[in-house]
Motif scaffolding. Structure first.
Motif, short mmCIF file in Angstrom:
data_model
loop_
_atom_site.label_atom_id
_atom_site.label_comp_id
_atom_site.label_asym_id
_atom_site.label_seq_id
_atom_site.Cartn_x
_atom_site.Cartn_y
_atom_site.Cartn_z
N TYR A 138 -22.76 -12.06 -8.30
CA TYR A 138 -21.44 -12.64 -8.02
C TYR A 138 -20.81 -13.04 -9.35
O TYR A 138 -21.46 -13.61 -10.22
CB TYR A 138 -21.57 -13.86 -7.10
CG TYR A 138 -20.25 -14.51 -6.78
CD1 TYR A 138 -19.35 -13.88 -5.92
CD2 TYR A 138 -19.90 -15.74 -7.31
CE1 TYR A 138 -18.13 -14.47 -5.63
CE2 TYR A 138 -18.69 -16.34 -7.02
CZ TYR A 138 -17.81 -15.70 -6.17
OH TYR A 138 -16.60 -16.29 -5.89
N PRO A 139 -19.51 -12.74 -9.54
CA PRO A 139 -18.86 -12.97 -10.83
C PRO A 139 -18.51 -14.43 -11.10
O PRO A 139 -17.35 -14.83 -11.10
CB PRO A 139 -17.60 -12.11 -10.73
CG PRO A 139 -17.25 -12.13 -9.28
CD PRO A 139 -18.58 -12.09 -8.57
N PRO A 158 -30.27 -16.61 -8.82
CA PRO A 158 -29.68 -15.60 -7.93
C PRO A 158 -30.51 -15.40 -6.68
O PRO A 158 -31.75 -15.37 -6.75
CB PRO A 158 -29.66 -14.34 -8.81
CG PRO A 158 -30.77 -14.52 -9.79
CD PRO A 158 -30.86 -16.00 -10.04
N LEU A 159 -29.85 -15.29 -5.54
CA LEU A 159 -30.51 -15.04 -4.26
C LEU A 159 -29.78 -13.93 -3.52
O LEU A 159 -28.58 -13.73 -3.70
CB LEU A 159 -30.54 -16.31 -3.40
CG LEU A 159 -31.37 -17.49 -3.91
CD1 LEU A 159 -31.18 -18.69 -3.00
CD2 LEU A 159 -32.85 -17.12 -4.00
N SER A 339 -14.60 -18.83 -10.36
CA SER A 339 -14.79 -17.37 -10.34
C SER A 339 -13.46 -16.67 -10.53
O SER A 339 -12.44 -17.09 -9.98
CB SER A 339 -15.42 -16.93 -9.01
OG SER A 339 -15.51 -15.52 -8.94
N ALA A 340 -13.49 -15.59 -11.31
CA ALA A 340 -12.29 -14.82 -11.57
C ALA A 340 -11.81 -14.08 -10.33
O ALA A 340 -10.67 -13.60 -10.29
CB ALA A 340 -12.53 -13.83 -12.71
N TYR A 379 -14.89 -8.24 -3.86
CA TYR A 379 -15.46 -6.91 -4.09
C TYR A 379 -16.22 -6.92 -5.40
O TYR A 379 -15.85 -7.60 -6.36
CB TYR A 379 -14.39 -5.83 -4.12
CG TYR A 379 -13.22 -6.13 -5.04
CD1 TYR A 379 -12.06 -6.72 -4.54
CD2 TYR A 379 -13.29 -5.84 -6.39
CE1 TYR A 379 -11.00 -7.01 -5.38
CE2 TYR A 379 -12.23 -6.12 -7.24
CZ TYR A 379 -11.09 -6.70 -6.73
OH TYR A 379 -10.04 -7.00 -7.56
N LYS A 380 -17.33 -6.20 -5.37
CA LYS A 380 -18.15 -6.08 -6.56
C LYS A 380 -17.62 -4.98 -7.46
O LYS A 380 -17.66 -5.09 -8.68
CB LYS A 380 -19.60 -5.80 -6.15
CG LYS A 380 -20.57 -5.63 -7.30
CD LYS A 380 -21.98 -5.41 -6.76
CE LYS A 380 -22.96 -5.15 -7.90
NZ LYS A 380 -24.33 -4.91 -7.39
N TYR A 381 -17.15 -3.90 -6.83
CA TYR A 381 -16.61 -2.76 -7.56
C TYR A 381 -15.18 -2.49 -7.13
O TYR A 381 -14.75 -2.91 -6.05
CB TYR A 381 -17.46 -1.51 -7.33
CG TYR A 381 -18.91 -1.68 -7.68
CD1 TYR A 381 -19.34 -1.69 -9.00
CD2 TYR A 381 -19.88 -1.83 -6.68
CE1 TYR A 381 -20.67 -1.85 -9.33
CE2 TYR A 381 -21.22 -2.00 -7.00
CZ TYR A 381 -21.61 -2.01 -8.33
OH TYR A 381 -22.93 -2.17 -8.63
#
Length: 416
Positions: A138-139, A158-159, A339-340, A379-381
């Motif tokens: 996560y960013p 991280p989980l 977070s951005a 979204y991750k990507y």
């Protein structure tokens, strides 16, 4: 329908101080100077915390009902939130919690307070810890992560919230139980973590102390306790005669009960009238401090009931009534410092507390949960088809490509 993404901030606190109070209506704390403090020396974080305590008490108290909460827990939880708040969201939180607009001042002050709490003393057990449990990849903003680790001592782990939500919940609950000597179990209930969870922040403080002068168990017996509604009940009441710090005026008595180590005390305020409602409505932080200033050492006969109870409340409405509005609005909240990806807003604030007082001392527990959702799709990507691309239409049952093509220049025609 657009799905929201969930960020959960949970703060857990075990603390002993029983706070009483009313809305801040005096000049005990200069709000303007506090908010505009430019240095740690100018900012009094303890006074800010205590001012918030009285404000919160005036909002959440309920007539004829027990109440116990940890201002420190809520104050600390929101401080971690505040570190990522911007714009009007930041200003509103600052006004309610008496945070300085300068985040570095709050960060340094919080670190100093944490270091003090965690300083070793063999006479009692008092520790605090923070942790951030983050969705894998996560960013989280690098500066926010640095601040959480450096100033709040928050380890970041991280989980796999999406793939292993139940396992993640058990890991966090285990950490909570460990840090609170098993006083708080199953803080996060089943289903509280799912594929939408992005981050869970836990703050734990544990206190267990014995009285400097313990009550003799032989002196405890059933005695009458007069309720505000005029009724009576018999309760286990402790008894002792000794030298204590005591003060009084025409409205109330105040007593200090120190714990071993003499770093921590419980202050008990006893109104002259059995009905506490008017007194608590008029009580301010300034008057509370005045009562403490009147304390003097003397021989005192004490009759104090043993008590153990729990309270739980949602703080959304109280905090909004106190002035934090934008943070709860998906369209107005600005937590871009966390977070951005943007879009975070507070959806729920829950606080639960437990306290037990007996002949030996005090053990108390409190937990604060700040649940935040992402109003924007996460979204991750990113896939932006803004240049030529290929496409295929395939029968997945057989793996047969039925159609295939390439788009060099997108064109559109109406189908008839």
């Amino acid at each position: 329908m657009r799905k929201t993404k969930t960020l959960v901030i949970v703060t857990l606190c075990i603390i002993t101080s029983l706070f009483l109070g009313g809305c801040i209506e005096d000049s005990t704390i200069n709000t303007k100077n506090t908010i505009n403090a430019d240095s740690v020396e100018e900012y009094d974080i303890a006074t800010a915390n205590n001012a918030f305590a009285f404000d919160m008490y005036s909002v959440v108290k309920i007539e004829n009902e027990n109440l116990f909460f940890s201002p420190y827990s809520i104050f600390t939880a929101m401080a971690i939130c505040y570190d990522g708040a911007e714009g009007s969201t930041k200003k509103q939180i600052s006004n309610v919690f008496y945070y300085p607009l300068s985040k570095p001042v709050l960060e340094e002050s919080s670190k100093e307070m944490t270091d003090t709490i965690n300083s070793d003393n063999d006479a009692y057990d008092l520790k605090t810890a923070n942790a951030l449990w983050i969705l894998e990849e996560y960013p989280l903003n690098e500066q926010y992560a640095f601040n959480a680790e450096n100033y709040y001592g928050g380890m970041i782990t991280p989980l796999d919230f999406a793939g292993q939500p139940e396992e993640s919940r058990l890991v966090i609950n285990s950490w909570v139980e460990n840090k609170t000597n098993d006083k708080i179990k199953d803080l996060l209930s089943e289903g509280s973590i799912d594929g939408n969870t992005r981050l869970i922040i836990t703050n734990a403080v544990y206190f267990n102390g014995t009285w400097l002068e313990e009550f003799e168990e032989a002196g405890t017996r059933k005695r009458v306790f007069h309720l505000s509604n005029g009724k009576e009940k018999k309760v286990d009441t402790m008894y002792v005669i000794g030298t204590y710090n005591y003060g009084e005026d025409k409205n109330a008595q105040i007593l200090e009960l120190p714990y071993k180590g003499d770093d921590i005390s419980m202050y008990i305020i006893l109104p002259s009238d059995n009905n506490i409602e008017k007194f608590e409505n008029d009580l301010t932080l300034s008057y509370y401090n005045e009562l403490k200033d009147n304390l003097h050492s003397d021989e005192v006969k004490i009759l104090l009931p043993k008590f153990t109870f729990e309270t739980k409340a949602k703080l959304n409405e109280p905090l909004q009534d106190m002035g934090i509005v934008d943070a709860f609005d998906s369209g107005m909240a600005d937590f871009s410092g966390i977070s951005a990806s943007g879009g975070l807003f507070i959806s729920e604030v829950v606080h639960q507390a437990y306290i037990g007082v007996n002949e030996k001392g005090t053990e108390a527990a409190a937990a604060t949960g700040i649940v935040m959702e992402d109003g924007l799709p996460y979204y991750k990507y990113e896939f932006t088809a803004d240049h030529p691309f290929l496409f295929f239409i395939e029968d997945k049952r057989t793996g047969t490509i039925l159609f295939m093509g390439k788009v060099e220049s997108p064109e559109s025609e109406e189908m008839s």
